[in-house]
Enzyme design. Structure first.
Site, PDB file in Angstrom:
ATOM      1  N   ALA A 179       0.868  -1.168   0.000  1.00  0.00           N
ATOM      2  CA  ALA A 179       0.000   0.000   0.000  1.00  0.00           C
ATOM      3  C   ALA A 179       0.907   1.221   0.000  1.00  0.00           C
ATOM      4  O   ALA A 179       2.027   1.173   0.517  1.00  0.00           O
ATOM      5  CB  ALA A 179      -0.868  -0.007   1.255  1.00  0.00           C
TER       6      ALA A 179
ATOM      7  N   GLY B  61       0.693  -4.878   1.181  1.00  0.00           N
ATOM      8  CA  GLY B  61      -0.502  -5.063   0.366  1.00  0.00           C
ATOM      9  C   GLY B  61      -0.232  -5.850  -0.909  1.00  0.00           C
ATOM     10  O   GLY B  61      -1.128  -6.507  -1.443  1.00  0.00           O
TER      11      GLY B  61
ATOM     12  N   GLU C 266      -0.463  -9.315   0.092  1.00  0.00           N
ATOM     13  CA  GLU C 266      -1.872  -9.630   0.365  1.00  0.00           C
ATOM     14  C   GLU C 266      -2.675  -9.844  -0.912  1.00  0.00           C
ATOM     15  O   GLU C 266      -3.572 -10.690  -0.949  1.00  0.00           O
ATOM     16  CB  GLU C 266      -2.479  -8.527   1.235  1.00  0.00           C
ATOM     17  CG  GLU C 266      -1.892  -8.558   2.640  1.00  0.00           C
ATOM     18  CD  GLU C 266      -2.289  -7.373   3.482  1.00  0.00           C
ATOM     19  OE1 GLU C 266      -1.890  -6.237   3.137  1.00  0.00           O
ATOM     20  OE2 GLU C 266      -3.019  -7.564   4.470  1.00  0.00           O
TER      21      GLU C 266
ATOM     22  N   GLU D  90       4.619  -4.574   7.618  1.00  0.00           N
ATOM     23  CA  GLU D  90       3.856  -3.495   8.252  1.00  0.00           C
ATOM     24  C   GLU D  90       4.296  -3.196   9.679  1.00  0.00           C
ATOM     25  O   GLU D  90       4.195  -2.068  10.159  1.00  0.00           O
ATOM     26  CB  GLU D  90       2.351  -3.819   8.258  1.00  0.00           C
ATOM     27  CG  GLU D  90       1.677  -3.737   6.901  1.00  0.00           C
ATOM     28  CD  GLU D  90       1.770  -5.021   6.097  1.00  0.00           C
ATOM     29  OE1 GLU D  90       2.527  -5.932   6.473  1.00  0.00           O
ATOM     30  OE2 GLU D  90       1.060  -5.101   5.070  1.00  0.00           O
TER      31      GLU D  90
HETATM   32  N1  COA Z   1       4.641   3.213  -0.725  1.00  0.00           N
HETATM   33  C1  COA Z   1       5.060   4.344  -1.299  1.00  0.00           C
HETATM   34  N2  COA Z   1       6.201   4.458  -1.967  1.00  0.00           N
HETATM   35  C2  COA Z   1       6.978   3.355  -2.045  1.00  0.00           C
HETATM   36  C3  COA Z   1       6.616   2.141  -1.450  1.00  0.00           C
HETATM   37  C4  COA Z   1       5.394   2.089  -0.777  1.00  0.00           C
HETATM   38  N3  COA Z   1       4.946   0.959  -0.212  1.00  0.00           N
HETATM   39  N4  COA Z   1       7.594   1.238  -1.696  1.00  0.00           N
HETATM   40  C5  COA Z   1       8.539   1.873  -2.419  1.00  0.00           C
HETATM   41  N5  COA Z   1       8.148   3.150  -2.637  1.00  0.00           N
HETATM   42  C6  COA Z   1       8.870   4.186  -3.375  1.00  0.00           C
HETATM   43  C7  COA Z   1      10.040   4.717  -2.545  1.00  0.00           C
HETATM   44  O1  COA Z   1       9.588   5.675  -1.610  1.00  0.00           O
HETATM   45  C8  COA Z   1      10.905   5.284  -3.627  1.00  0.00           C
HETATM   46  O2  COA Z   1      10.381   6.522  -4.027  1.00  0.00           O
HETATM   47  P1  COA Z   1      11.353   7.830  -4.121  1.00  0.00           P
HETATM   48  O3  COA Z   1      12.278   7.478  -5.257  1.00  0.00           O
HETATM   49  O4  COA Z   1      10.402   8.929  -4.437  1.00  0.00           O
HETATM   50  O5  COA Z   1      12.069   7.954  -2.806  1.00  0.00           O
HETATM   51  C9  COA Z   1      10.692   4.314  -4.801  1.00  0.00           C
HETATM   52  O6  COA Z   1       9.469   3.643  -4.537  1.00  0.00           O
HETATM   53  C10 COA Z   1      11.783   3.283  -4.923  1.00  0.00           C
HETATM   54  O7  COA Z   1      11.929   2.643  -3.655  1.00  0.00           O
HETATM   55  P2  COA Z   1      13.321   2.568  -2.850  1.00  0.00           P
HETATM   56  O8  COA Z   1      13.000   2.384  -1.404  1.00  0.00           O
HETATM   57  O9  COA Z   1      14.200   3.712  -3.210  1.00  0.00           O
HETATM   58  O10 COA Z   1      13.933   1.226  -3.503  1.00  0.00           O
HETATM   59  P3  COA Z   1      14.933   0.196  -2.819  1.00  0.00           P
HETATM   60  O11 COA Z   1      15.348  -0.721  -3.901  1.00  0.00           O
HETATM   61  O12 COA Z   1      15.985   0.916  -2.036  1.00  0.00           O
HETATM   62  O13 COA Z   1      14.039  -0.610  -1.737  1.00  0.00           O
HETATM   63  C11 COA Z   1      12.067  -1.785  -0.980  1.00  0.00           C
HETATM   64  C12 COA Z   1      12.982  -1.422  -2.194  1.00  0.00           C
HETATM   65  C13 COA Z   1      10.861  -2.521  -1.525  1.00  0.00           C
HETATM   66  C14 COA Z   1      12.849  -2.689  -0.010  1.00  0.00           C
HETATM   67  C15 COA Z   1      11.636  -0.483  -0.257  1.00  0.00           C
HETATM   68  O14 COA Z   1      11.101   0.415  -1.217  1.00  0.00           O
HETATM   69  C16 COA Z   1      10.592  -0.684   0.803  1.00  0.00           C
HETATM   70  O15 COA Z   1      10.917  -1.119   1.909  1.00  0.00           O
HETATM   71  N6  COA Z   1       9.306  -0.309   0.496  1.00  0.00           N
HETATM   72  C17 COA Z   1       8.258  -0.362   1.458  1.00  0.00           C
HETATM   73  C18 COA Z   1       7.741  -1.746   1.630  1.00  0.00           C
HETATM   74  C19 COA Z   1       6.640  -1.768   2.668  1.00  0.00           C
HETATM   75  O16 COA Z   1       6.833  -1.472   3.831  1.00  0.00           O
HETATM   76  N7  COA Z   1       5.455  -2.137   2.207  1.00  0.00           N
HETATM   77  C20 COA Z   1       4.322  -2.287   3.066  1.00  0.00           C
HETATM   78  C21 COA Z   1       3.477  -1.084   3.025  1.00  0.00           C
HETATM   79  S1  COA Z   1       1.993  -1.390   3.958  1.00  0.00           S
END
Ligand code: COA
Length: 256
Positions: free
Chosen positions: A64, A109, A112, A132
């Site tokens: 999400a 999400g 999910e 989460e």
């Molecule tokens: N919501 C909003 N934006 C997200 C996102 C999310 N769930 N997951 C990734 N993004 C965005 C990042 O903020 C980033 O945007 P930016 O360039 O404007 O800063 C872009 O996507 C790329 O992600 P980034 O974190 O730079 O890539 P990475 O390769 O370093 O890491 C992940 C990849 C997936 C490990 C990391 O993005 C992450 O932990 N995301 C969140 C996962 C999460 O907690 N999901 C559950 C949400 S309920």
């Protein structure tokens, strides 16, 4: 358009989440489109099987949209959870088989959505999990119920409590995915075509019957998850966890 739909002549519809600048994370617009697309496909008798995947080679869906969730109050968080439930419930309960082709990150999400599909295939580079807890919240689109049903209560508790993600090999070992294959979309489409040639009535009936194994109170449990998920948005820890992610720092949780 962040949801792309392709209906092939063989009865297979492929739905692709395409918001690659956010690793296919679902904001309100994307999730609403996905819900609407699934509603349309459910009503389309020419569609025999639905395949769900993510655009690009990095993510199925990274969850999400955390930026949207920043600042949600309890009512808005419950509505957000309910939209996710409506979407995942369609994948789980629509008469056509649904197949997830997990081509990269399937987190929160995203995990999910995959859990709600009938069958899951993962690329060897997939990373799957429910992180989460590190945002100070819990899975809110059915993850607490479906991960426990699919991989067992012990696995669900370890993964949801720690927030750790699993690679494709571990996902296969714990029954979270049916197979690991590359290109994963080819594997999903091959199964989809095989299912498209079978009796849609028998498939729909098998799906209904198997879903009975979810138990009579599954729907109530999902409702309860929506309420609990929404209420966490009144906590300081949820604000801290979400802000920390966006500000690219470690969260400091206080238990409030
Ligand atoms: N919501 C909003 N934006 C997200 C996102 C999310 N769930 N997951 C990734 N993004 C965005 C990042 O903020 C980033 O945007 P930016 O360039 O404007 O800063 C872009 O996507 C790329 O992600 P980034 O974190 O730079 O890539 P990475 O390769 O370093 O890491 C992940 C990849 C997936 C490990 C990391 O993005 C992450 O932990 N995301 C969140 C996962 C999460 O907690 N999901 C559950 C949400 S309920």
């Amino acid at each position: 358009m962040s949801i792309d739909v392709r209906r092939a002549g063989d009865g297979v519809a492929t739905v692709t989440i395409d918001r690659q600048d956010a690793l296919n994370a679902l904001d309100v617009e994307t999730l609403t489109q996905l819900r609407d697309v699934l509603n349309d496909l459910e009503a389309d008798e020419t569609v025999r099987v639905v395949v769900l995947t993510g655009a690009g080679d990095r993510a199925f869906a990274a969850g999400a949209d955390i930026k949207y969730m920043r600042g949600l109050d309890v009512d808005a968080a419950k509505a957000w959870g309910a939209l996710g439930h409506e979407t995942t419930r369609l994948l789980e309960a629509m008469p056509q088989p649904t197949i997830a082709a997990i081509n990269g990150f399937a987190l929160g999400g995203g995990c999910e959505l995959a859990l709600a599909c009938d069958i899951r295939y993962a690329s060897a580079r997939a990373q799957i999990g429910q992180p989460e807890i590190d945002l100070g919240i819990i899975p809110g689109w059915g993850g607490t119920q479906r991960l426990a049903r699919i991989s067992g209560v012990g696995v669900a508790k370890e993964l949801i409590f720690t927030g750790r993600s699993v690679d494709a090999e571990e996902a296969l070992r714990i029954g979270l995915v049916n197979a690991v294959a590359d290109p994963v979309l080819d594997q999903a489409l091959a199964t989809a075509r095989a299912l498209a040639a079978k009796s849609p009535t028998a498939l729909a009936t098998a799906k209904r019957a198997i879903n009975l194994a979810l138990g009579a109170n599954h729907g109530d449990n999902l409702e309860a998850e929506t309420v609990l998920f929404g209420e966490l948005f009144s906590t300081a820890d949820a604000r801290e966890g979400i802000n920390a992610f966006i500000e690219k720092r470690e969260p400091r949780f206080t238990g409030r």
